[in-house]
Design a protein around this motif. Structure first.
Motif, PDB file in Angstrom:
ATOM      1  N   MET A 110       0.847  -1.191   0.000  1.00  0.00           N
ATOM      2  CA  MET A 110       0.000   0.000   0.000  1.00  0.00           C
ATOM      3  C   MET A 110       0.889   1.250   0.000  1.00  0.00           C
ATOM      4  N   THR A 111       0.619   2.133  -0.946  1.00  0.00           N
ATOM      5  CA  THR A 111       1.402   3.359  -1.056  1.00  0.00           C
ATOM      6  C   THR A 111       0.875   4.417  -0.100  1.00  0.00           C
ATOM      7  N   ARG A 112       1.772   5.030   0.656  1.00  0.00           N
ATOM      8  CA  ARG A 112       1.392   6.104   1.570  1.00  0.00           C
ATOM      9  C   ARG A 112       1.981   7.407   1.050  1.00  0.00           C
ATOM     10  N   THR A 113       1.135   8.334   0.719  1.00  0.00           N
ATOM     11  CA  THR A 113       1.586   9.615   0.195  1.00  0.00           C
ATOM     12  C   THR A 113       1.621  10.627   1.322  1.00  0.00           C
ATOM     13  N   PRO A 114       2.795  11.219   1.601  1.00  0.00           N
ATOM     14  CA  PRO A 114       2.863  12.176   2.710  1.00  0.00           C
ATOM     15  C   PRO A 114       2.120  13.456   2.386  1.00  0.00           C
ATOM     16  N   THR A 115       1.622  14.108   3.428  1.00  0.00           N
ATOM     17  CA  THR A 115       0.987  15.409   3.268  1.00  0.00           C
ATOM     18  C   THR A 115       2.065  16.469   3.093  1.00  0.00           C
ATOM     19  N   THR A 116       1.938  17.256   2.028  1.00  0.00           N
ATOM     20  CA  THR A 116       2.916  18.300   1.732  1.00  0.00           C
ATOM     21  C   THR A 116       2.235  19.647   1.815  1.00  0.00           C
ATOM     22  N   ASP A 117       2.823  20.582   2.589  1.00  0.00           N
ATOM     23  CA  ASP A 117       2.187  21.887   2.736  1.00  0.00           C
ATOM     24  C   ASP A 117       2.613  22.829   1.608  1.00  0.00           C
ATOM     25  N   GLU A 118       2.135  24.069   1.644  1.00  0.00           N
ATOM     26  CA  GLU A 118       2.410  24.997   0.546  1.00  0.00           C
ATOM     27  C   GLU A 118       3.870  25.434   0.498  1.00  0.00           C
ATOM     28  N   TRP A 119       4.629  25.172   1.541  1.00  0.00           N
ATOM     29  CA  TRP A 119       6.069  25.437   1.529  1.00  0.00           C
ATOM     30  C   TRP A 119       6.851  24.278   0.912  1.00  0.00           C
ATOM     31  N   GLY A 120       6.147  23.172   0.626  1.00  0.00           N
ATOM     32  CA  GLY A 120       6.788  21.988   0.066  1.00  0.00           C
ATOM     33  C   GLY A 120       7.323  21.021   1.094  1.00  0.00           C
ATOM     34  N   ILE A 121       6.954  21.196   2.367  1.00  0.00           N
ATOM     35  CA  ILE A 121       7.478  20.356   3.448  1.00  0.00           C
ATOM     36  C   ILE A 121       6.549  19.163   3.671  1.00  0.00           C
ATOM     37  N   ASP A 122       7.148  17.962   3.700  1.00  0.00           N
ATOM     38  CA  ASP A 122       6.383  16.754   4.004  1.00  0.00           C
ATOM     39  C   ASP A 122       6.222  16.612   5.510  1.00  0.00           C
ATOM     40  N   ALA A 123       5.001  16.312   5.943  1.00  0.00           N
ATOM     41  CA  ALA A 123       4.718  16.176   7.377  1.00  0.00           C
ATOM     42  C   ALA A 123       5.200  14.846   7.941  1.00  0.00           C
ATOM     43  N   THR A 124       5.413  13.849   7.076  1.00  0.00           N
ATOM     44  CA  THR A 124       5.862  12.531   7.520  1.00  0.00           C
ATOM     45  C   THR A 124       6.928  12.016   6.566  1.00  0.00           C
ATOM     46  N   TRP A 125       7.629  10.952   7.007  1.00  0.00           N
ATOM     47  CA  TRP A 125       8.593  10.301   6.122  1.00  0.00           C
ATOM     48  C   TRP A 125       8.699   8.828   6.468  1.00  0.00           C
ATOM     49  N   LEU A 126       9.073   8.028   5.474  1.00  0.00           N
ATOM     50  CA  LEU A 126       9.239   6.596   5.649  1.00  0.00           C
ATOM     51  C   LEU A 126      10.716   6.265   5.749  1.00  0.00           C
ATOM     52  N   ASP A 127      11.087   5.405   6.721  1.00  0.00           N
ATOM     53  CA  ASP A 127      12.477   5.006   6.837  1.00  0.00           C
ATOM     54  C   ASP A 127      12.758   3.789   5.961  1.00  0.00           C
ATOM     55  N   ALA A 128      13.987   3.264   6.057  1.00  0.00           N
ATOM     56  CA  ALA A 128      14.410   2.155   5.209  1.00  0.00           C
ATOM     57  C   ALA A 128      13.613   0.891   5.489  1.00  0.00           C
ATOM     58  N   PHE A 129      12.943   0.829   6.641  1.00  0.00           N
ATOM     59  CA  PHE A 129      12.147  -0.349   6.999  1.00  0.00           C
ATOM     60  C   PHE A 129      10.655  -0.121   6.744  1.00  0.00           C
ATOM     61  N   ASP A 130      10.366   0.936   5.967  1.00  0.00           N
ATOM     62  CA  ASP A 130       8.992   1.285   5.599  1.00  0.00           C
ATOM     63  C   ASP A 130       8.150   1.680   6.812  1.00  0.00           C
ATOM     64  N   GLU A 131       8.826   2.192   7.829  1.00  0.00           N
ATOM     65  CA  GLU A 131       8.119   2.665   9.016  1.00  0.00           C
ATOM     66  C   GLU A 131       7.918   4.174   8.913  1.00  0.00           C
ATOM     67  N   GLU A 132       6.702   4.638   9.206  1.00  0.00           N
ATOM     68  CA  GLU A 132       6.368   6.049   9.038  1.00  0.00           C
ATOM     69  C   GLU A 132       6.720   6.844  10.300  1.00  0.00           C
ATOM     70  N   HIS A 133       7.278   8.051  10.077  1.00  0.00           N
ATOM     71  CA  HIS A 133       7.631   8.940  11.177  1.00  0.00           C
ATOM     72  C   HIS A 133       7.002  10.305  10.935  1.00  0.00           C
ATOM     73  N   GLU A 134       6.545  10.938  12.015  1.00  0.00           N
ATOM     74  CA  GLU A 134       6.019  12.304  11.922  1.00  0.00           C
ATOM     75  C   GLU A 134       7.140  13.301  12.183  1.00  0.00           C
ATOM     76  N   VAL A 135       7.132  14.377  11.407  1.00  0.00           N
ATOM     77  CA  VAL A 135       8.116  15.440  11.601  1.00  0.00           C
ATOM     78  C   VAL A 135       7.662  16.316  12.759  1.00  0.00           C
ATOM     79  N   ASP A 136       8.586  16.658  13.629  1.00  0.00           N
ATOM     80  CA  ASP A 136       8.270  17.516  14.766  1.00  0.00           C
ATOM     81  C   ASP A 136       7.770  18.875  14.276  1.00  0.00           C
ATOM     82  N   GLN A 137       6.756  19.407  14.913  1.00  0.00           N
ATOM     83  CA  GLN A 137       6.184  20.684  14.484  1.00  0.00           C
ATOM     84  C   GLN A 137       7.201  21.812  14.564  1.00  0.00           C
ATOM     85  N   ALA A 138       8.104  21.750  15.531  1.00  0.00           N
ATOM     86  CA  ALA A 138       9.134  22.792  15.638  1.00  0.00           C
ATOM     87  C   ALA A 138      10.030  22.807  14.407  1.00  0.00           C
ATOM     88  N   THR A 139      10.311  21.618  13.864  1.00  0.00           N
ATOM     89  CA  THR A 139      11.102  21.539  12.635  1.00  0.00           C
ATOM     90  C   THR A 139      10.344  22.154  11.473  1.00  0.00           C
TER      91      THR A 139
END
Length: 614
Positions: free
Chosen positions: A1-30
């Protein structure tokens, strides 16, 4: 199943997948910090940004006048004609903004099937070299390759670093991606060299050390080169004519070099009035130091002449780094387009649990678009120029880059999206115009869709025996196939255990991780007996490689001479990365028996005759 990250108008992805296909959320401060660095794109960005299209494409404007590159004009009604000229044009719609129209063929130029050598030029020294491999040595390798029936030579980035006494060792952190490093000049072959006294023995003595000492090499070469320039630099009318045709970009580079000579290699630490390339203070500096500026322009002319000789009659694939030094010339010229307070890198993965920070500031996507993509165009064009091939380091950066905010770790970053379709279109246009092949380094974690987009645009993939699960015979045709790269173990180093011992010494992983990795890699050497020598392992690895149907087959000179030390070991600081000379002089390479066997094996593979007999 393909997971498409949410990208804001600045082009920043809110999440990312690691090498083990595990999803991580980006810290809001970042996210907040990166938004601040990027700045909000203007509301009318889409009305001002360039259009990249193919002949026959529908446009986003109903009608417009287009001023072509040659100065002629054409009227377009909603779409481009099928025969619309390729190139960089200007489009003006009624009541709209004037914007760049880039018309691309959509696919890169592709060559005939061939094999070739991957060369770390700095390491490939001859007996007449002054401590470092130079463009005359590249000419010697090219002549050897041609005699062996090779179709290309792949070289490390030749881009310039600051001309200051302390030389940057890494070819992947240049001051510019548009000009070349004069440390690669063969001094005796520059125009006018015969007019000054040159102590060749002192120059050759620089090769006596076990390592390449760039600081000493540059000090010696620069002193002699300046004497040549001061004596004869303006005698050849070809130089000022060539300089004039290079335009503002060479003037900026030469000016930055002259300023760096006096104020250091980081423009951000210069007196504030000199930090603006278009300031009156910079103009006065140029007027007062005209000869110093001319010297740095002259070096580029000499490099151009020697590169033309070195590459004559053969494709030389030049490497394009992912970025530049934030204190360097390109960052000075394009400081309004580059982000400040962040670097590009990579998130934590299976090979590096802390992630990586590569030290280069990224281009801000929306600002890049408003320049008409000019920084990208110039970097691609300059790297391709005159050589017939381009390798794009970390090609995934055309799609997204991992931005690391200053003060944090690489794990604290996030992905920022780039207009990949436009950038690939520009690469295809420059490739078609130069008749230059393009290879994309798509190693590591590759996002879904990247390789498909590369294939669609004729960008060759990069496949390695060390990384692929499938046998080489099952690899794709539109690829460059190789055993290893400058960042990975050589066959001899892996086979003998020398690379494993050095990794342990450098602390790049646990014993269990390192031993497991070595066992897995050895399993890809197609069953050479454990007691066999390194030469046998090298032969077996390249016999396997020769079965690949890929368009390009590539072997490193390090493997071909059974060198146990790789050029670079990522993540190390105490190791002399990028400073290890090849153990065989360039003059002796054509007679090296193992190298000749590797050449025969790959040549037979390209001809379809299978691997050469031992």
């Amino acid at each position: 199943m393909t997971r498409t990250p949410t990208t804001d108008e600045w082009g920043i992805d809110a999440t990312w997948l690691d090498a083990f296909d595990e999803e991580h959320e980006v810290d809001q401060a970042t996210i907040d910090r990166l938004r601040e660095v990027i700045g909000r794109p203007p509301a009318d960005l889409e009305d001002r940004a360039p259009i990249v299209a193919l002949p026959g494409d529908a446009l986003e404007v109903d009608e417009a006048e287009v001023t072509l590159e040659d100065g002629s004009t054409r009227h377009v009604d909603g779409e481009l004609d099928d025969d619309f000229p390729l190139g960089y044009h200007w489009l003006q719609a009624p009541g709209g903004h004037r914007r760049r129209l880039i018309v691309t063929p959509g696919r890169c130029w592709l060559p005939e099937r061939s094999w070739g050598w991957a060369v770390q030029l700095y390491a490939t020294r001859g007996r007449d070299s002054w401590g470092i491999g130079d463009l005359a040595d590249l000419r010697a390798v090219r002549e050897m390759a041609a005699a062996q029936g090779a179709g290309f030579v792949l070289v490390n980035p030749l881009h310039a670093v600051a001309p200051t006494p302390r030389q940057e060792a890494s070819p992947y952190l240049p001051a510019t991606r548009r000009f070349r490093n004069p440390i690669y000049l063969r001094v005796s072959e520059v125009p006018g060299a015969s007019a000054v006294e040159v102590d060749e023995d002192a120059g050759r003595a620089l090769s006596d050390g076990e390592l390449i000492d760039r600081d000493a090499v540059w000090a010696r070469k620069r002193e002699v080169l300046r004497r040549v320039f001061d004596t004869t630099g303006r005698d050849d009318p070809a130089f000022p004519d060539w300089w004039w045709h290079q335009g503002q970009k060479l003037q900026d580079w030469a000016t930055w070099c002259a300023l760096a000579d006096r104020h250091g290699p980081d423009w951000r630490a210069w007196p504030e009035p000199l930090q603006d390339p278009r300031s009156e203070d910079v103009g006065r500096f140029v007027a007062e130091h005209e000869r110093d500026v001319a010297f740095h322009a002259w070096l580029q002319w000499a490099l151009q002449l020697q590169l033309e000789r070195a590459t004559e009659g053969m494709t030389v694939i030049q490497d394009l780094p992912i970025g530049v030094d934030g204190g360097g010339a390109d960052a000075w010229t394009w400081q309004g387009v580059l982000a400040r307070g962040v670097n590009v890198g990579a998130p934590p993965d299976a090979f590096n649990g802390q992630g990586q920070d590569w030290g280069s500031p990224p281009l801000v996507p929306w600002r890049l678009r408003l320049t008409g993509y000019e920084p990208f165009v110039e970097s691609i064009r300059a790297t391709i120029a005159g050589a017939g091939g381009l390798r794009i380091d970390h090609v995934m950066g055309l799609f997204r880059l991992w931005w690391v905010p200053a003060g944090g770790t690489a794990a604290d970053g996030a992905y920022v999206r780039y207009p990949a379709e436009d950038l690939l279109g520009i690469v295809a246009l420059e490739s078609a115009r130069a008749r230059a092949l393009v290879v994309g380094e798509d190693l590591g974690t590759v996002e879904e869709g990247v390789r498909e987009a590369m294939a669609e645009h004729g960008v060759l993939s990069y496949r390695l025996l060390w990384f692929e699960d499938d046998a080489p015979a099952a690899w794709p045709a539109e690829a460059m196939a190789a055993v290893t790269t400058h960042d990975l173990p050589t066959v001899a180093g892996l086979w003998s255990g020398a690379d494993l011992a050095e990794q342990r010494e450098q602390g790049t992983g646990t014993d269990a991780e390192l031993e497991r990795g070595r066992t897995e890699l050895l399993g890809r050497l197609t069953g050479a007996p454990k007691k066999a020598g390194s030469g046998t392992a090298v032969r077996r690895a390249h016999e396997a490689l020769a079965t690949a149907p890929s368009l390009l087959l590539s072997a490193t000179l390090e493997d071909a001479v059974a060198d146990e030390r790789r050029p670079n070991m990522p993540g190390t600081t105490g190791r002399p990365n990028w400073s290890l000379p090849l153990p065989v002089p360039v003059e002796d390479l054509p007679q090296h028996e193992l190298l000749r066997e590797v050449a025969r094996t790959l040549a037979d593979g390209v001809r379809g005759g299978g691997p050469a007999a031992g």
